[in-house]
Each structure stands twice: as structure tokens, then as C-alpha cells.
Design a protein around this motif. Structure first.
Motif, PDB file in Angstrom:
ATOM      1  N   UNK A 248       1.892  -7.309  -7.229  1.00 51.82           N
ATOM      2  CA  UNK A 248       3.287  -7.093  -7.648  1.00 51.82           C
ATOM      3  C   UNK A 248       3.338  -6.574  -9.080  1.00 51.82           C
ATOM      4  N   UNK A 249       2.471  -7.138  -9.935  1.00 51.71           N
ATOM      5  CA  UNK A 249       2.442  -6.696 -11.340  1.00 51.71           C
ATOM      6  C   UNK A 249       2.087  -5.214 -11.420  1.00 51.71           C
ATOM      7  N   UNK A 250       1.192  -4.776 -10.559  1.00 48.65           N
ATOM      8  CA  UNK A 250       0.790  -3.365 -10.571  1.00 48.65           C
ATOM      9  C   UNK A 250       1.929  -2.444 -10.152  1.00 48.65           C
ATOM     10  N   UNK A 251       2.871  -2.979  -9.292  1.00 49.00           N
ATOM     11  CA  UNK A 251       4.022  -2.178  -8.898  1.00 49.00           C
ATOM     12  C   UNK A 251       4.913  -1.854 -10.106  1.00 49.00           C
ATOM     13  N   UNK A 269       9.705  -2.317  -3.448  1.00 47.49           N
ATOM     14  CA  UNK A 269      10.654  -3.439  -3.542  1.00 47.49           C
ATOM     15  C   UNK A 269      10.514  -4.357  -2.329  1.00 47.49           C
ATOM     16  N   UNK A 270      10.359  -3.744  -1.122  1.00 44.48           N
ATOM     17  CA  UNK A 270      10.177  -4.567   0.089  1.00 44.48           C
ATOM     18  C   UNK A 270       8.880  -5.374   0.021  1.00 44.48           C
ATOM     19  N   UNK A 274       8.346  -9.439   0.155  1.00 48.95           N
ATOM     20  CA  UNK A 274       7.399 -10.091   1.073  1.00 48.95           C
ATOM     21  C   UNK A 274       6.393 -10.932   0.288  1.00 48.95           C
ATOM     22  N   UNK A 275       5.930 -10.376  -0.829  1.00 42.29           N
ATOM     23  CA  UNK A 275       4.971 -11.121  -1.650  1.00 42.29           C
ATOM     24  C   UNK A 275       5.564 -12.395  -2.207  1.00 42.29           C
ATOM     25  N   UNK A 276       6.856 -12.297  -2.653  1.00 42.86           N
ATOM     26  CA  UNK A 276       7.515 -13.498  -3.181  1.00 42.86           C
ATOM     27  C   UNK A 276       7.696 -14.551  -2.099  1.00 42.86           C
TER      28      UNK A 276
END
Length: 450
Positions: A248-251, A269-270, A274-276
């Protein structure tokens, strides 16, 4: 040979006496006065020598056995005598004396050898007679109790009154644990007794062992197992969180700078959402894991009452009836004798038996003629028990020591604390939970009550 010559000598002397008596009788008939006097004197002399001959042999044998009884092996009989029978008898007695002396010396050496072993033994050993006198106590025991010499169990009262009460009431084949605190240290003693008979006297052999080292080793081993399982469970939960967080940080960062909102597409964003969700799920699992750990540490003291065994097991049977319909397994409950009673916390033991029964039913799932039996009874020594038995695949030998470790499990579902809680409940009841497993024959979890 000596006895044969002795018999020959006796027979010869008796024959001479008989012939002399006949001559004496014949002289009386013929009134040969000189012959009467001579035969009388000769007859008396022969009787005297016969008695002296027999008594001398008896005295030698008597002296011989008295010397043996007094452990005096210096007695030697002369072998240079004129009478052959005496010579052979003396030789035989001397040979027997030498053999007994050798055996006696060998027994003394063996006794000293065994005594040295007992003195050097790392465990305390003592023998007590029925009056409480301590006939033997090795140096290890005296050092353990910090008292020397030990002559009577009443001396133990000076060391610790409670320990003295245990020794005073100790019965053969009993095992006791006692924590002794002295000026130097605190030690955990394990006492084991057995009965023996020596010289028609009933004795009790007591072995006393300091098990602090073994307890420390077991405690360390338990901590290592627990830490291994905790590390495994925590790493399984944290690793996905770390990995997804990094993704997520890399996004949202590029070359150390935050990415502008306009550069973010819908897919990122999707994937973030999902990761969260995964992070939330993993966090919930970790919270559940911690809650399980808290429940393991907060088992309440049992509120015990007298419970009828047959009624108690009948309730377990009813509680498991729904699961039986699902599993299609033969489940039976038995209690012998019918009036068997337990002094237990019914709620805690109900959970323990339900947990063990569920595990047993899961183990026989899919097995033809799968059977689960719950039995209650009394051992020959008066100890009560409840056991859950199944004929499933059992527990591998390399895992049988691990199954009571908290959070250890071989199943996909569950927290792995069921058996740990069950064992802790039994310990709070003053009993124990043991397991024995033979694959596809029987796996038995037994609850032993004190």
C-alpha cells in the motif's frame, strides 16, 4: 569318607562290647570268677572308650558350628592323628571351614561394595523399622535434610514438622512431594517408599530425591515450547500485515515523495481497500489470539460439589447428542459403580469432557466403525477416573509431548488451548490429565482424580 570310617569304628567297638558281654554271661554260668572280673573291667572300659569316642567327635562338630556362628575362622583341627577316621573328619571340617571363610570374605567385600554405591548415590536412601528407628541413611540424605546422624524419624521433626508428619504416616508404595525450606535453600523433595523383610523384620525403604533440577529443566522446556508456538502464531499474523502495508505504501509514494491524487487509478484504490480489510481481519485474529491467552491465565478456582457420576456423564451424553447425529459415530457412556461420586466443579469438568469428546469425534470422522467411549470408574488403589477413548488415527509419538502446549494445534480450526485449559482445570482439582495413543487401536485421554 570320614563318616564311613566313623561308622566302622562305632560298629567295631559295639561288636567288642557285645562279645565281652557274651563272655561275661558265659563266665557267670560257668562261675569263672576271674573271667567275670576281667570281662567286667574290660566291658566298662570299652563302654567308656565308646562314649569318649562319640563325644569327642560331637564336640569337634559342636566347636566347628560355634566358631562358624561367631564368625571365627581361625579354628583348625589337627590332621596329623593316628586314627584314620579322625584324620579324615578333621580334614573335611577344615575344608568346609575354608570354603565358608571364602564365602564370608566375598560377602563382606560385596557388602562394602554395595554400601559404597549407596553412599555415593545422588539420591537419598534410608531404611526404617516399625518402631521408627532409622537403620541406614546415606550421606546424600543427611546432606539433603541438613542433619547428621539420622537415627530416628523423630529427628526429622526438628528439621520440619510437616515433613515429619509425612514420614510418620508414610505407607509402603506411596509417593509424596514436599517443598523443604532451610537456611541455605528451598528444595522440592520426591519421596517414594517400598516394603522389604530382612531377618524376619519388616522394614520400609524410602528413597528421597531432590527434583529441583528436573523441575527447572521441565519449566525451561515448557517455556521454549510456548515461545516457539507464540512466535509461530504471531509471525503468521504479522507477516501478511507487513507485506500488505508495504504494498500500500508503494501505491502512494514514489522516489520518497507522496504521489498526487490525480496519479492514483481506481485499481490502486480498490487494492488499498482490500489490503485494509485483510489487515483488519488479521488484526482481529491477533486480538482473538491474545484473548485466548488471557483466558488461559485466568482460570478460576473450582467451586467443587459432590456430583453423581452417572448423572453427570448422562448430561454430557445429552449435550453431545446433536453432534452424534452429524458425525454418525458410535458414542457410548458408562459409569461403574452406579453410585460413583465425584467432588468437582461440574461446569469446568463439563467443558473439559465436551472438549475431549469433540476432539475424539473429529479424529474418527470418516473412519468406518468409528467409536468414542466415555467411561468413569475406580482403580484398584481407590483412585477415581474418567476417560475418553476413540479408535482414530491417534497422535504421532513426536507430537504427544506437544499437544498440551498452549496454542499448539494440528487442526485448521481452533486456537489450540483446549487441552491446555483442560489440563490446568485438572491440576486445580488436584488431579491430572494423561494421554496414551496407539494409532487406529485406541487413544485415551484420562482424567485422574486425587
Amino acid at each position: 569318607m570320614a563318616s564311613r570310617n566313623f561308622y566302622y569304628q562305632v560298629i567295631l567297638r559295639v561288636l567288642i562290647i557285645v562279645l565281652t558281654a557274651l563272655a561275661f554271661a558265659f563266665a557267670i554260668v560257668k562261675l569263672w570268677y576271674f573271667t567275670i572280673i576281667f570281662s567286667t573291667i574290660f566291658l566298662v572300659m570299652q563302654v567308656h572308650y565308646l562314649i569318649r569316642f562319640i563325644n569327642s567327635t560331637n564336640r569337634k562338630i559342636s566347636y566347628f558350628f560355634d566358631a562358624i556362628r561367631n564368625e571365627d575362622f581361625t579354628l583348625r583341627f589337627p590332621e596329623k592323628v593316628s586314627i584314620k577316621s579322625f584324620k579324615e573328619l578333621n580334614q573335611s571340617l577344615n575344608r568346609v571351614n575354608s570354603v565358608i571363610q571364602e564365602i564370608h570374605l566375598e560377602m563382606q567385600v560385596r557388602e562394602k561394595y554395595y554400601q559404597e554405591i549407596l553412599k555415593q548415590a545422588s539420591i537419598g536412601i534410608m531404611t526404617i523399622n516399625e518402631k521408627g528407628h532409622i537403620l541406614f541413611a546415606n550421606p546424600t540424605l543427611e546432606k539433603m535434610l541438613n542433619h547428621s546422624p539420622l537415627n530416628h524419624i523423630k529427628q526429622i521433626e526438628q528439621i520440619d514438622e510437616n515433613l515429619y508428619e509425612i514420614f510418620k504416616a508414610l505407607q509402603p508404595f506411596e509417593r509424596k512431594l514436599f517443598q523443604l525450606t532451610n537456611e541455605r535453600e528451598q528444595i522440592q523433595l520426591a519421596l517414594k517408599s517400598t516394603s522389604l523383610t530382612l531377618n524376619a523384620e519388616s522394614l520400609m525403604l524410602v528413597v528421597v530425591q531432590d527434583i529441583n533440577a528436573e523441575l527447572d529443566e521441565k519449566e525451561t522446556e515448557s517455556w521454549v515450547r510456548l515461545i516457539r508456538v507464540l512466535t509461530h502464531e504471531i509471525m503468521n499474523t504479522i507477516t501478511p500485515i507487513t507485506s500488505i502495508t508495504d504494498s500500500i505504501i508503494k501505491y502512494y509514494t514514489k522516489n520518497g515523495e507522496i504521489v498526487a491524487l490525480k496519479d492514483l487509478d481506481d485499481s490502486k484504490i480498490k487494492n488499498t481497500l482490500k489490503g485494509l480489510e485483510v489487515i483488519k481481519e488479521q488484526g482481529g485474529n491477533l486480538m482473538e489470539f491474545v484473548q485466548s491467552y488471557r483466558s488461559l491465565l485466568s482460570v478460576p478456582e473450582p467451586n467443587r460439589t459432590i456430583v453423581k457420576g452417572k448423572v453427570f456423564l448422562g448430561k454430557i451424553d445429552v449435550l453431545m447428542s446433536a453432534r452424534l447425529e452429524e458425525e454418525q459415530t458410535n458414542f457410548s457412556v458408562s459409569c461403574h459403580p452406579d453410585n460413583l461420586e465425584f467432588f468437582i466443579d461440574e461446569k469446568q469438568l463439563t467443558q473439559v469432557l465436551i472438549n475431549l469428546s469433540k476432539n475424539a469425534l473429529q479424529s474418527v470422522r470418516g473412519i468406518e466403525n468409528g467409536q468414542v467411549q466415555m467411561r468413569a470408574g475406580i482403580e484398584k488403589d481407590g483412585r477415581k477416573y474418567i476417560e475418553v477413548k476413540d479408535n482414530g488415527p491417534g497422535i504421532p509419538p513426536d507430537l504427544i509431548e506437544e499437544i498440551f502446549v498452549p496454542f499448539f494445534t494440528t487442526k485448521n480450526e481452533g486456537t489450540g488451548i483446549g487441552l491446555s485449559l483442560s489440563k490446568q482445570v485438572m491440576q486445580l482439582h488436584g488431579g491430572s490429565l494423561k494421554v496414551r495413543s496407539v494409532p487406529y487401536e485406541e487413544t485415551i485421554f484420562r482424567l485422574n482424580f486425587a
